[in-house]
Design a protein around this motif. Sequence first.
Motif, PDB file in Angstrom:
ATOM      1  N   ARG A 116      37.574  32.189  47.381  1.00  0.00           N
ATOM      2  CA  ARG A 116      38.567  32.322  46.306  1.00  0.00           C
ATOM      3  C   ARG A 116      39.105  33.756  46.231  1.00  0.00           C
ATOM      4  NH1 ARG A 116      35.202  28.315  44.487  1.00  0.00           N
ATOM      5  NH2 ARG A 116      36.212  26.563  43.407  1.00  0.00           N
ATOM      6  N   LEU A 117      40.392  33.847  46.048  1.00  0.00           N
ATOM      7  CA  LEU A 117      41.025  35.147  45.826  1.00  0.00           C
ATOM      8  C   LEU A 117      40.812  35.582  44.378  1.00  0.00           C
ATOM      9  CD1 LEU A 117      44.402  34.319  47.609  1.00  0.00           C
ATOM     10  CD2 LEU A 117      42.628  35.836  48.509  1.00  0.00           C
ATOM     11  N   ASP A 118      40.745  36.892  44.151  1.00  0.00           N
ATOM     12  CA  ASP A 118      40.579  37.402  42.793  1.00  0.00           C
ATOM     13  C   ASP A 118      41.392  38.686  42.611  1.00  0.00           C
ATOM     14  OD1 ASP A 118      39.686  37.523  40.194  1.00  0.00           O
ATOM     15  OD2 ASP A 118      37.861  38.619  40.694  1.00  0.00           O
ATOM     16  N   PRO A 119      42.716  38.535  42.397  1.00  0.00           N
ATOM     17  CA  PRO A 119      43.569  39.722  42.238  1.00  0.00           C
ATOM     18  C   PRO A 119      43.121  40.633  41.093  1.00  0.00           C
ATOM     19  CG  PRO A 119      44.902  37.745  42.569  1.00  0.00           C
ATOM     20  CD  PRO A 119      43.496  37.276  42.362  1.00  0.00           C
ATOM     21  N   LYS A 120      42.501  40.059  40.053  1.00  0.00           N
ATOM     22  CA  LYS A 120      42.090  40.858  38.895  1.00  0.00           C
ATOM     23  C   LYS A 120      41.116  41.968  39.285  1.00  0.00           C
ATOM     24  CE  LYS A 120      42.703  37.196  35.450  1.00  0.00           C
ATOM     25  NZ  LYS A 120      42.006  36.335  34.459  1.00  0.00           N
ATOM     26  N   THR A 121      40.230  41.669  40.239  1.00  0.00           N
ATOM     27  CA  THR A 121      39.250  42.677  40.659  1.00  0.00           C
ATOM     28  C   THR A 121      39.600  43.261  42.024  1.00  0.00           C
ATOM     29  OG1 THR A 121      37.808  41.016  41.701  1.00  0.00           O
ATOM     30  CG2 THR A 121      37.426  41.489  39.371  1.00  0.00           C
ATOM     31  N   GLY A 122      40.771  42.910  42.539  1.00  0.00           N
ATOM     32  CA  GLY A 122      41.191  43.451  43.828  1.00  0.00           C
ATOM     33  C   GLY A 122      40.487  42.842  45.016  1.00  0.00           C
ATOM     34  N   LYS A 123      40.004  41.617  44.858  1.00  0.00           N
ATOM     35  CA  LYS A 123      39.319  40.966  45.983  1.00  0.00           C
ATOM     36  C   LYS A 123      40.292  40.047  46.738  1.00  0.00           C
ATOM     37  CE  LYS A 123      36.574  37.170  47.315  1.00  0.00           C
ATOM     38  NZ  LYS A 123      36.052  35.864  46.897  1.00  0.00           N
TER      39      LYS A 123
END
Length: 795
Positions: free
Chosen positions: A536-543
């Motif tokens: 899963r992508l996680d733009p909130k944490t920059g992943k």
Amino acid sequence: MLGINENEATATDLRVIKELTENHGWKVGDTLLYQPQYSLTPEQQERFQGRKSIKPDIVLQDMHGTPLIVIENKLKDPKKALPQLRLLYSQILRPRFLYACSKERNLFYDIAWSGLDAGEFRPVNSFLSIEEVKIKIEQEKKRKQDRDIVIDSTIAGGFDLGIGKERYYQTDCIKALLAAIKNGQQKMLVHMATGLGKTRVAVALCKALLEHGLARRILFVVDRRLLAEQARDDGFSLISPTYNAAWVTTSNYKTHKNKDIHIVVIDTLEIIHQGIPGNFYDLLIVDECHRSINLNRRIIFDHFLCPRIGLTATPRIAVAKDQTKVPDDDLAILDTYRLFGCESGEPTYHYNIDQGIDEGFLAPYKVEEIKTHLTQMAEEEGIEFDYVLDPDERKKIELDTAKKLMLEQLNRKYLTENTAKRIAEEIRKRTEYGEKIILFGVSQAHCLMLSRVLNEVFNDNGSSNPRYAEPIISENQELNRALKGWFKKPYQKPYIALSVDIMSTGVDIPCIRYIAFSALTKSVGKYIQMLGRGTRLDPKTGKFSFQVFDFVGLCKRMEDNGKGSPKENKKVVKGRGIKGGGGGGTGVKGDWFIVDNPDPANLIQRVCIHESAVELIDNIPLEEAKKIFEEQVNGTDNPDIIAIKKKLTEKEDYEPSPKDIDNVIDFIRKPQVYMDEGQLQKIYDYPGGSAWDFFLHVLGIKSVPTPLERIKKGYESYIASSVYNDEQVRVLRNIKDIFASNINSYGKIDLSTIFGNPVYESIIGNFDSVNELFDDKLNEVIEEMAQAFCLKKAA
């Protein structure tokens, strides 16, 4: 029309008519016609040579005299009854539904069915009411209408701000399913990689069907309690309160009967499905369907006469082992594609991990293989040892003979502290403090050891309770829920979660940056599921990517190409019959430091969960935990529980309110019990039971069924759902007791057990005559049934 009385009507006629009039609202002489006679038109007489009229047993019609249902009560001779229904009465009277009935069973057919199973009559446990027929006819009209169905793009398929693009594949998937449903297809399969939003697709689909009148009730099946809670709170809550979803248990089904969507754990469905009419639901969705199906559960799903959709990231094919003869039906049951109507091997909709990575919807990853010296030794030549250390006092225990264990057994019965510490040191060296990691271990004991050494390695400030790493392995669902909730928060401890398989599915934690393997598996499906926890992508944490640490060479064995595994997710089937439980060997020890397995799986871990911490109360044997629970139920001074007890004594068959059930669940969580529903299921060895069931059991109001009783109940369900003729059913019922007692006691049964008993042989007849009754396939019938009723133990 002839009158209906004992002299004219058969026993089957009377049974059917009584049920139709008393339970389903049909009226004799009005909407129910007994043996009516219909004259054929000249065109029909030409088509059906030699017939001027027809006289079906029972016809159910609407207020305008239009035939809706035709019932033939001569099922004792299926070769005559079924073709007559399908090829004669249905062609002339044009009813929507057909029933073929006998003294023992009812078969049902819906003219609207299409697809590979369209020609098959299905066993049912009830009839349709007038209102249900009206609803289904109206649904069919809407299904055939050429109109666009609106999909809620705020739930699925809309623009995702985090990644800057539309999740078009979700819309495509829903459209493919809607097209299949509108086309009358009964089985569908969605193969969609982990992290792409299968649950959101299911929720948006359900909303579209409910909104446009194509469905009234939907059943969503999961295989774990935590997944049921997740589907209710994180999935179907998106369409509430317009459409209400409820997590159904054995104690609250009646309370939630009229909700739009029922979410149920498969173990619970095994218990309650017989009490639910086969036509009750308009759609059945099976989440993680590659795990939910076996022979017995196939029977459960076949009970419901509605379209069936399977959701999975890892569909499975089933093949027979070399030189092994396996009946095709057995392979079909274990093959995800065939079970959901995709015999060609092509799902209804397919969007795999490689597509997701290529198109930017999933995080890419890199694999780093890190093997310790001991791991390499175990893999190449095995580890030899002649003593172990006691896990508590750490005393040296000499073995009678030296043992040699390979990597596949490492950290099962025997654990190596040295390897665990090396893994912890490597993780510390290769990660930044506070990054989220899932580490998969071999066993519960292995995860406990890894957790301890990880906390030691990451404990820079000498804390007495560092909690940097937590094992999520408990049978305590409350503890697992709390730990998962804390782990899901990017900047909160724990940072490392250790798991055997609880964390391999149904875990939506986008901020995970590392997946680590310290255990082998032969299952391609399980490998893809574990890997999928990081995609899963996680733009909130920059992943936008993740890393794989492979401490056992698993990725190489799976031929990982950076986008999953090209290997087939294949189930090799060895044949029918009950298989002995393989113990998995003795596990592994190292030359250096060996600890025996304390086997926490046989203990109940009681904990007190605070806002952000867990206090371990104790680890106690099952019998001790059972004693504590029963003493507290009987001796409590809790006013809510006392009030419930009073209601139960004042009113027979008291139905609990939602508040009553919540009070019981809350009671078992608190001192002095400190348990949860999942632990009670383990204590009483009843996987589908609810807290209310165990509460009633302790009070002596309704006993938890024994394994023997459960087998007998399932046996009746099996017979009712099969297409045996009446004489075959009679024989099978006569051997129920000996069958159930042998399965319960020994886990197996064979023909010599049945026909070696002169008492049973005198009841059912000799082997030759009975075998002939089953077309010389009695052995296959008994083996299939034995496979179906090998009861699952509570986890």
